[in-house]
Design a protein around this motif. Structure first.
Motif, short mmCIF file in Angstrom:
data_model
loop_
_atom_site.label_atom_id
_atom_site.label_comp_id
_atom_site.label_asym_id
_atom_site.label_seq_id
_atom_site.Cartn_x
_atom_site.Cartn_y
_atom_site.Cartn_z
N PHE A 156 31.97 35.52 39.13
CA PHE A 156 32.85 35.39 37.96
C PHE A 156 33.23 33.94 37.67
O PHE A 156 33.50 33.62 36.52
CB PHE A 156 34.05 36.33 38.06
CG PHE A 156 33.61 37.74 37.78
CD1 PHE A 156 33.33 38.14 36.50
CD2 PHE A 156 33.38 38.62 38.82
CE1 PHE A 156 32.87 39.42 36.23
CE2 PHE A 156 32.92 39.90 38.57
CZ PHE A 156 32.66 40.31 37.27
N TYR A 176 32.01 34.54 29.34
CA TYR A 176 32.62 35.88 29.37
C TYR A 176 33.21 36.27 28.01
O TYR A 176 33.21 37.45 27.65
CB TYR A 176 33.70 35.95 30.45
CG TYR A 176 34.09 37.38 30.75
CD1 TYR A 176 33.29 38.18 31.56
CD2 TYR A 176 35.23 37.94 30.19
CE1 TYR A 176 33.61 39.51 31.80
CE2 TYR A 176 35.56 39.27 30.43
CZ TYR A 176 34.74 40.04 31.23
OH TYR A 176 35.06 41.35 31.47
N TYR A 198 38.57 48.10 25.69
CA TYR A 198 39.96 47.63 25.56
C TYR A 198 40.72 48.56 24.60
O TYR A 198 41.85 48.95 24.86
CB TYR A 198 40.03 46.21 25.00
CG TYR A 198 39.36 45.14 25.83
CD1 TYR A 198 39.23 45.26 27.21
CD2 TYR A 198 38.88 43.97 25.23
CE1 TYR A 198 38.62 44.26 27.95
CE2 TYR A 198 38.28 42.97 25.97
CZ TYR A 198 38.15 43.12 27.33
OH TYR A 198 37.55 42.13 28.06
N GLY A 211 42.33 42.42 38.27
CA GLY A 211 40.98 42.05 37.80
C GLY A 211 41.03 41.80 36.31
O GLY A 211 40.17 42.26 35.55
N ASP A 240 43.75 38.09 39.26
CA ASP A 240 42.30 38.05 39.40
C ASP A 240 41.97 37.11 40.54
O ASP A 240 42.77 36.25 40.90
CB ASP A 240 41.66 37.53 38.10
CG ASP A 240 40.20 37.92 37.99
OD1 ASP A 240 39.88 38.83 37.20
OD2 ASP A 240 39.36 37.32 38.69
N LEU A 241 40.78 37.30 41.14
CA LEU A 241 40.44 36.38 42.23
C LEU A 241 39.62 35.19 41.78
O LEU A 241 39.42 34.25 42.56
CB LEU A 241 39.76 37.13 43.39
CG LEU A 241 38.58 38.04 43.15
CD1 LEU A 241 37.39 37.31 42.65
CD2 LEU A 241 38.27 38.78 44.43
N SER A 251 42.72 42.22 45.08
CA SER A 251 43.22 43.59 44.87
C SER A 251 43.77 44.24 46.14
O SER A 251 44.69 45.05 46.09
CB SER A 251 42.10 44.46 44.31
OG SER A 251 40.97 44.39 45.16
N ILE A 301 40.33 47.40 34.68
CA ILE A 301 39.27 47.66 33.70
C ILE A 301 37.98 46.94 34.11
O ILE A 301 37.97 45.71 34.24
CB ILE A 301 39.71 47.18 32.30
CG1 ILE A 301 41.05 47.83 31.92
CG2 ILE A 301 38.64 47.49 31.26
CD1 ILE A 301 41.65 47.30 30.64
N HIS A 302 36.93 47.70 34.32
CA HIS A 302 35.62 47.13 34.67
C HIS A 302 35.69 46.20 35.88
O HIS A 302 35.00 45.18 35.92
CB HIS A 302 35.03 46.35 33.47
CG HIS A 302 34.62 47.22 32.33
ND1 HIS A 302 33.58 48.10 32.41
CD2 HIS A 302 35.12 47.33 31.08
CE1 HIS A 302 33.45 48.73 31.25
NE2 HIS A 302 34.37 48.29 30.43
N SER A 303 36.52 46.52 36.83
CA SER A 303 36.72 45.61 37.96
C SER A 303 36.60 46.31 39.32
O SER A 303 36.14 45.71 40.30
CB SER A 303 38.12 44.96 37.83
OG SER A 303 38.35 44.03 38.82
N TYR A 339 35.39 45.70 44.35
CA TYR A 339 36.34 45.53 45.43
C TYR A 339 35.73 45.81 46.80
O TYR A 339 35.04 46.81 47.00
CB TYR A 339 37.57 46.42 45.21
CG TYR A 339 38.33 46.11 43.93
CD1 TYR A 339 38.04 44.97 43.18
CD2 TYR A 339 39.33 46.95 43.47
CE1 TYR A 339 38.71 44.69 42.01
CE2 TYR A 339 40.01 46.67 42.30
CZ TYR A 339 39.69 45.54 41.57
OH TYR A 339 40.36 45.26 40.40
C1 LIG Z 1 33.91 42.48 34.55
S1 LIG Z 1 35.36 41.53 34.85
C2 LIG Z 1 36.58 42.48 33.95
C3 LIG Z 1 37.70 41.60 33.44
C4 LIG Z 1 38.69 42.32 32.53
N1 LIG Z 1 39.38 43.39 33.21
C5 LIG Z 1 37.99 42.82 31.31
O1 LIG Z 1 37.85 44.04 31.17
O2 LIG Z 1 37.55 42.00 30.49
C6 LIG Z 1 35.81 41.90 36.53
C7 LIG Z 1 36.95 41.01 37.02
O3 LIG Z 1 37.42 41.52 38.27
C8 LIG Z 1 37.71 40.40 39.10
N2 LIG Z 1 37.69 40.85 40.49
C9 LIG Z 1 36.62 41.26 41.20
N3 LIG Z 1 36.99 41.63 42.44
C10 LIG Z 1 38.34 41.46 42.50
C11 LIG Z 1 39.32 41.70 43.50
N4 LIG Z 1 38.98 42.21 44.68
N5 LIG Z 1 40.61 41.40 43.23
C12 LIG Z 1 40.96 40.90 42.02
N6 LIG Z 1 40.09 40.66 41.02
C13 LIG Z 1 38.80 40.96 41.26
C14 LIG Z 1 36.62 39.39 38.77
O4 LIG Z 1 36.97 38.08 39.15
C15 LIG Z 1 36.50 39.57 37.26
O5 LIG Z 1 37.34 38.68 36.57
#
Ligand SMILES: C[S@@+](CC[C@H](N)C(=O)[O-])C[C@H]1O[C@@H](n2cnc3c(N)ncnc32)[C@H](O)[C@@H]1O
Length: 204
Positions: free
Chosen positions: A12, A19, A32, A51, A74-75, A100, A116-118, A122
């Motif tokens: 990411f 993005y 969304y 995320g 977010d990470l 997370s 969402i989509h995240s 994990y």
């Molecule tokens: C596909 S993007 C989705 C971003 C946003 N939710 C959206 O729908 O546009 C996935 C996001 O999850 C974050 N992410 C992935 N693993 C994570 C974790 N363990 N904890 C927090 N954020 C995380 C990534 O850095 C990335 O920004």
């Protein structure tokens, strides 16, 4: 060997520059809107987004509900940099770095959380769900949107995603994800199927 978390940071930080491109926005916008359609009473409420990426939906909600308090975590530093630039002068939204599995947040703090989509990124998905449950106040609601492997089109789409750009992710079938949510402490789980791939789990 790199963990899924380390790979997500790398992925990411790389994707952050594109993005918010029109193609990516075209894909995500529909999702969304679907989540937003559930969030009609955010006035004076607290919402957490785990995320949150570049924060598009979260910023939209902060503008629409000026009395709401919104926290996005977010990470990826670079996704968060974009989110912070986009939020401009808004004062009811904060973006910060967290993973997370270890949300640095008080118990029972939020009325809503969204993911969402995240979730498929994990490292420890059950530990993350337990964190979501911990920070939600009793009666609070989690909206978890992710891909499911139940339908053949879903399996093909997710496999293509994995082959093209997300090799190390973990998707589930509806039954398995429901079991995990129950293990994390959510008792009431409704599932809204959006298309053959993606669904929203609405959990209390
Ligand atoms: C596909 S993007 C989705 C971003 C946003 N939710 C959206 O729908 O546009 C996935 C996001 O999850 C974050 N992410 C992935 N693993 C994570 C974790 N363990 N904890 C927090 N954020 C995380 C990534 O850095 C990335 O920004």
């Amino acid at each position: 060997m790199k963990t899924r978390t380390q790979k997500s940071i790398q992925l990411f930080n790389f994707w952050s520059s594109v993005y918010d491109s029109p193609l990516s926005r075209w894909f995500f916008e529909h999702y969304y809107n679907k989540v937003e359609s559930h969030l009609t009473d955010l006035a004076h409420k607290h919402l957490l987004s785990v995320g949150c990426g570049t924060g598009t939906l979260e910023i939209r909600l902060a503008k629409r509900f000026p009395t709401a308090t919104i926290v996005g975590v977010d990470l990826s530093e670079k996704m968060l940099q974009r989110a912070n630039t986009k939020k401009g002068e808004l004062t009811n939204i904060i973006f910060s770095r967290a993973v997370s599995e270890e949300l640095d947040l008080y118990d029972n703090q939020f009325d809503y959380s969204v993911c969402i989509h995240s979730f498929h990124h994990y490292q420890d998905q059950l530990a993350s769900l337990k964190e979501f449950a911990r920070v939600l106040r009793p009666g609070g609601t989690l909206f978890l949107l992710d891909g499911l492997k139940d339908e053949w089109l879903g399996r093909v789409h997710l496999k293509m995603n994995m082959l093209l750009y997300e090799p190390d992710v973990l998707y589930h079938k509806k039954k398995k994800l429901t079991t995990m949510l129950k293990q994390a402490g959510f008792n009431r789980i409704d599932i809204e199927r959006l298309d053959p791939v993606y669904s929203i789990f609405i959990c209390q």
